[in-house]
Design a protein around this motif. Sequence first.
Motif, PDB file in Angstrom:
ATOM      1  N   ASP A 134      -6.693   3.209  -4.289  1.00  0.00           N
ATOM      2  CA  ASP A 134      -6.174   1.709  -4.609  1.00  0.00           C
ATOM      3  C   ASP A 134      -7.074   0.713  -3.885  1.00  0.00           C
ATOM      4  O   ASP A 134      -6.325  -0.018  -2.950  1.00  0.00           O
ATOM      5  N   HIS A 183     -12.734  -5.221  -8.975  1.00  0.00           N
ATOM      6  CA  HIS A 183     -11.116  -5.710  -9.180  1.00  0.00           C
ATOM      7  C   HIS A 183     -10.791  -7.032  -9.139  1.00  0.00           C
ATOM      8  O   HIS A 183      -9.615  -7.441  -9.947  1.00  0.00           O
ATOM      9  N   SER A 236       0.864  -1.146   0.038  1.00  0.00           N
ATOM     10  CA  SER A 236       0.099  -0.140   0.022  1.00  0.00           C
ATOM     11  C   SER A 236       0.838   1.275   0.113  1.00  0.00           C
ATOM     12  O   SER A 236       0.771   2.075   1.096  1.00  0.00           O
TER      13      SER A 236
END
Lengths: 221, 221
Positions: free
Chosen positions: B19, B59, B6
């Motif tokens: 994200d 995703h 991250s």
Amino acid sequence: MNLPTSPPPEKTDRYHHGDLRAALLDAAVVLLAERGIAGLSLRDCARRVGVSHAAPYRHFASKEALLAALASQGFGWLYAAGVAAMAPHTDPVARLDAYGHAYVRFALAHPHHFRLMFASECDRGAPAASDKAAESAYVLLRDAAAAVNGGRGDPDLAAVSYWSRPHGLAMLLLDGRIAPERLGSDQALTQVIQAALGDDRPAPPGTGPDEPASAAQSYDG
Amino acid sequence: MNLPTSPPPEKTDRYHHGDLRAALLDAAVVLLAERGIAGLSLRDCARRVGVSHAAPYRHFASKEALLAALASQGFGWLYAAGVAAMAPHTDPVARLDAYGHAYVRFALAHPHHFRLMFASECDRGAPAASDKAAESAYVLLRDAAAAVNGGRGDPDLAAVSYWSRPHGLAMLLLDGRIAPERLGSDQALTQVIQAALGDDRPAPPGTGPDEPASAAQSYDG
DNA sequence: TGGCGATGTTGCGCCTGTCAACATATCGAT
DNA sequence: ATCGATATGTTGACAGGCGCAACATCGCCA
């Protein structure tokens, strides 16, 4: 090695099944082979046996419990296979080798069971959830390993040391790391196992046994 | 070795997360550690990230896809660890040994990832679902193994042969087959690995290297 | 015979995975 | 700057699974 666990007489059409527990385990094995562990459901097992969706709970506290029973069954088979394989030999090294070969063959013969047996959550520190059959299979191996060491040293460490190779080999074969053709015929399989379980430090050229790879190529499929 | 994926700036309170993919992977790792693989749900991951229950599907095509991504991430880490471990050495045998040690350490450091990496269904014959990171890690090992063999013989067979020991050892340690105290300190762990990864065929008395078991007993914990 | 425990059934609540329809942010071309 | 296209996130719904509770049936034994 293949004991489907349903010896008693098959009586249907009755309110009480007779041996629902064993029937459920059998159904679970089939479904496991068909759809894999992710696709297995208690309700499917019940349906296949022709029983209501809640009936399994009279025999297994939970789905996990059924899986655990399945794993235990697998350990029982593995134990039997190990005993049978070692029986003809007296030399400790030969016995351990025989166990190793039987181990890998068992994994290939019962892949889903094998995966289940070692799919325990890593949370709990206790080995394999203190299953009795698992313990028997482990003790069998540990004694065989300790025997090779002449009883000296830590048995657990010896067991793990000897066990890791066949165990890892089994896992990797199950993962498809070797072309399936090589595992098809019994002969070919034997050669792969032998090659993989033999010395892994290449002896100085010419001093070792047959070159594993070239030997494995010479089988007739 | 611990790269939580991250890096980008954490911006919350926005309709678009920034994200989400990486955040979901991180959440999955945490939940995996907390509740194990059986207790992991996509919805939990979404909740933990603070996003709606269907957001993950932008995703990941499915829950299985997320798990696969996690496994791929693990293979990436493993690859990096292997490269780092082998870098200081030039001797093929030393390099392979270093890989083996790193392999086991990786498994102990990231047990859930490790399990996931090798928990693929055994149905498909293809190795590890043709994942790119997995392939890289495998090629790294295969080349190292082939180098030890001087390039002779079947590389795949050599790879499996060398790999099986550390792989099996990792699995067995994860299953709690060795008392956890022995794996706590870095020193103790090194000795266990060394003992288990060393020669397992006891050389004729007196000719081999140190007795693995007895050597392992002489550590000070 | 009658009651009791074991076994099996039905129905339910809650959760999950997954899809479809909708909402909102981002970005590129005009 | 504006406007549509696209990516990303939300809401709502459906099917199916797990596990519980209440009820039904069978087998056994006094």
